[in-house]
Scaffold this motif. Structure first.
Motif, PDB file in Angstrom:
ATOM      1  N   ASP A  31       0.803  -1.213   0.000  1.00 33.04           N
ATOM      2  CA  ASP A  31       0.000   0.000   0.000  1.00 33.04           C
ATOM      3  C   ASP A  31       0.841   1.270   0.000  1.00 33.04           C
ATOM      4  OD1 ASP A  31      -1.095  -0.410   3.483  1.00 33.04           O
ATOM      5  OD2 ASP A  31       0.894  -0.159   2.577  1.00 33.04           O
ATOM      6  N   TYR A  32       2.136   1.128  -0.103  1.00 31.42           N
ATOM      7  CA  TYR A  32       2.950   2.306  -0.375  1.00 31.42           C
ATOM      8  C   TYR A  32       4.175   1.891  -1.179  1.00 31.42           C
ATOM      9  CZ  TYR A  32       5.817   1.144   3.780  1.00 31.42           C
ATOM     10  OH  TYR A  32       6.617   0.521   4.714  1.00 31.42           O
ATOM     11  N   LEU A  34       7.930   3.337  -3.140  1.00 35.16           N
ATOM     12  CA  LEU A  34       8.999   4.325  -3.053  1.00 35.16           C
ATOM     13  C   LEU A  34       9.992   4.123  -4.191  1.00 35.16           C
ATOM     14  CD1 LEU A  34       8.627   2.694  -0.044  1.00 35.16           C
ATOM     15  CD2 LEU A  34       9.698   4.811   0.702  1.00 35.16           C
ATOM     16  N   SER A  95       1.475  -1.816   5.078  1.00 32.52           N
ATOM     17  CA  SER A  95       1.373  -1.172   6.393  1.00 32.52           C
ATOM     18  C   SER A  95       1.496  -2.137   7.559  1.00 32.52           C
ATOM     19  CB  SER A  95       0.036  -0.436   6.514  1.00 32.52           C
ATOM     20  OG  SER A  95      -0.052   0.559   5.549  1.00 32.52           O
ATOM     21  N   GLN A  97       3.464  -4.705   7.791  1.00 36.34           N
ATOM     22  CA  GLN A  97       4.700  -5.474   7.679  1.00 36.34           C
ATOM     23  C   GLN A  97       5.879  -4.817   8.387  1.00 36.34           C
ATOM     24  OE1 GLN A  97       5.199  -8.671   6.092  1.00 36.34           O
ATOM     25  NE2 GLN A  97       3.004  -8.559   6.528  1.00 36.34           N
TER      26      GLN A  97
ATOM     27  N   ILE B  56      11.296  -8.529  12.601  1.00 36.13           N
ATOM     28  CA  ILE B  56      11.401  -9.229  11.323  1.00 36.13           C
ATOM     29  C   ILE B  56      12.684 -10.039  11.325  1.00 36.13           C
ATOM     30  CG2 ILE B  56      11.725  -9.012   8.819  1.00 36.13           C
ATOM     31  CD1 ILE B  56      10.120  -6.424   8.930  1.00 36.13           C
ATOM     32  N   ARG B  96       8.387   3.247  12.315  1.00 37.76           N
ATOM     33  CA  ARG B  96       7.442   2.178  12.010  1.00 37.76           C
ATOM     34  C   ARG B  96       6.009   2.697  12.050  1.00 37.76           C
ATOM     35  NH1 ARG B  96       6.321  -3.071  15.833  1.00 37.76           N
ATOM     36  NH2 ARG B  96       5.049  -4.257  14.380  1.00 37.76           N
ATOM     37  N   GLY B  97       5.227   2.243  11.111  1.00 35.63           N
ATOM     38  CA  GLY B  97       3.802   2.529  11.154  1.00 35.63           C
ATOM     39  C   GLY B  97       3.408   3.823  10.473  1.00 35.63           C
ATOM     40  N   ASN B  99       4.484   4.600   7.332  1.00 31.66           N
ATOM     41  CA  ASN B  99       4.691   4.435   5.886  1.00 31.66           C
ATOM     42  C   ASN B  99       5.637   5.487   5.334  1.00 31.66           C
ATOM     43  OD1 ASN B  99       2.934   2.381   6.118  1.00 31.66           O
ATOM     44  ND2 ASN B  99       1.300   3.295   4.933  1.00 31.66           N
TER      45      ASN B  99
END
Lengths: 113, 113
Positions: A31-32, A34, A95, A97, B56, B96-97, B99
């Protein structure tokens, strides 16, 4: 399984003309998106991004277009300058992840004077 | 006043050795990452830490162990180095969060001989 693909390993453009770099993705959860620029022996530098709720984002000479139905995005640089010569990486994230970015394999842009 | 700095920039070592790469960010970000760029130029995430917590871990051999003493530092320790570990390793950070973009260090080129 390459979720983000840049199918053109290289692109050569004349100074002053438009450079168009393409990127395709397969994961609908992204969803984003770059674009990063990378010079040799340096880390990637952020260039421009776009959220999936938009279809275009512009910053000076750089514009990113997103076509969600085609799962395709592109970076337009106009006018191209010799200093733009670098490797350009497309990246995508979701978002949920934790900030993890999936990168394409890069396109080397050469802008000739 | 480099935003994300990693040391060393170049590291040449013999197979079987243990080595560490250090990373520090002064951007106040809460999340840090390690990415690996292999010989085919793909940039792939290895680890991510958020506020010193591992969030992660991308099926990396357990010879690789990240350590985050605080949220501004994320070091990568590699045991029993193998020829296939030769690559460029990039540290990055983001919030984080949100985007937002990740900021990358200049990379560490590891060569195992």
């Amino acid at each position: 399984d390459q979720q983000v693909k840049q199918n053109s390993p290289s692109l050569s453009v004349q100074e002053g003309r438009i450079s168009i770099l393409n990127c395709d993705y397969t994961n609908s959860m992204f969803d984003y998106f770059l674009w990063y620029k990378k010079y040799p022996a340096e880390g990637p530098t952020f260039l421009i991004s776009i959220s999936s709720i938009k279809d275009k984002n512009e910053d000076g000479r750089f514009t990113v277009f997103l076509n969600k139905s085609a799962k395709h995005l592109s970076l337009h640089i106009v006018p191209s300058q010799p200093g733009d010569s670098a490797v350009y990486f497309c990246a995508a994230g979701a978002s949920n992840q934790g900030g993890k970015l999936i990168f394409g394999q890069g396109t080397e842009l050469s802008v000739k004077p | 006043d480099t935003a994300v700095s990693q040391t060393p920039k170049y590291l040449v070592t013999q197979m079987g050795n243990d080595k560490s790469i250090k990373c520090e960010q002064n951007l106040g970000h809460d999340t840090m990452y390690w990415y690996k760029q292999d010989s085919k130029k793909f940039l792939k995430i290895m680890f991510s830490y958020n506020n010193k917590e591992l969030i992660i871990n991308e099926t990396v051999p357990n010879r690789f162990s990240p350590k985050s003493p605080d949220k501004a530092h994320l070091n990568l320790h590699i045991n029993s180095l193998e020829l296939g570990d030769s690559a460029v390793y990039f540290c990055a950070s983001s919030n984080r969060g949100l985007n937002t973009e990740a900021f990358f260090g200049q990379g560490t080129r590891l060569t195992v001989v």
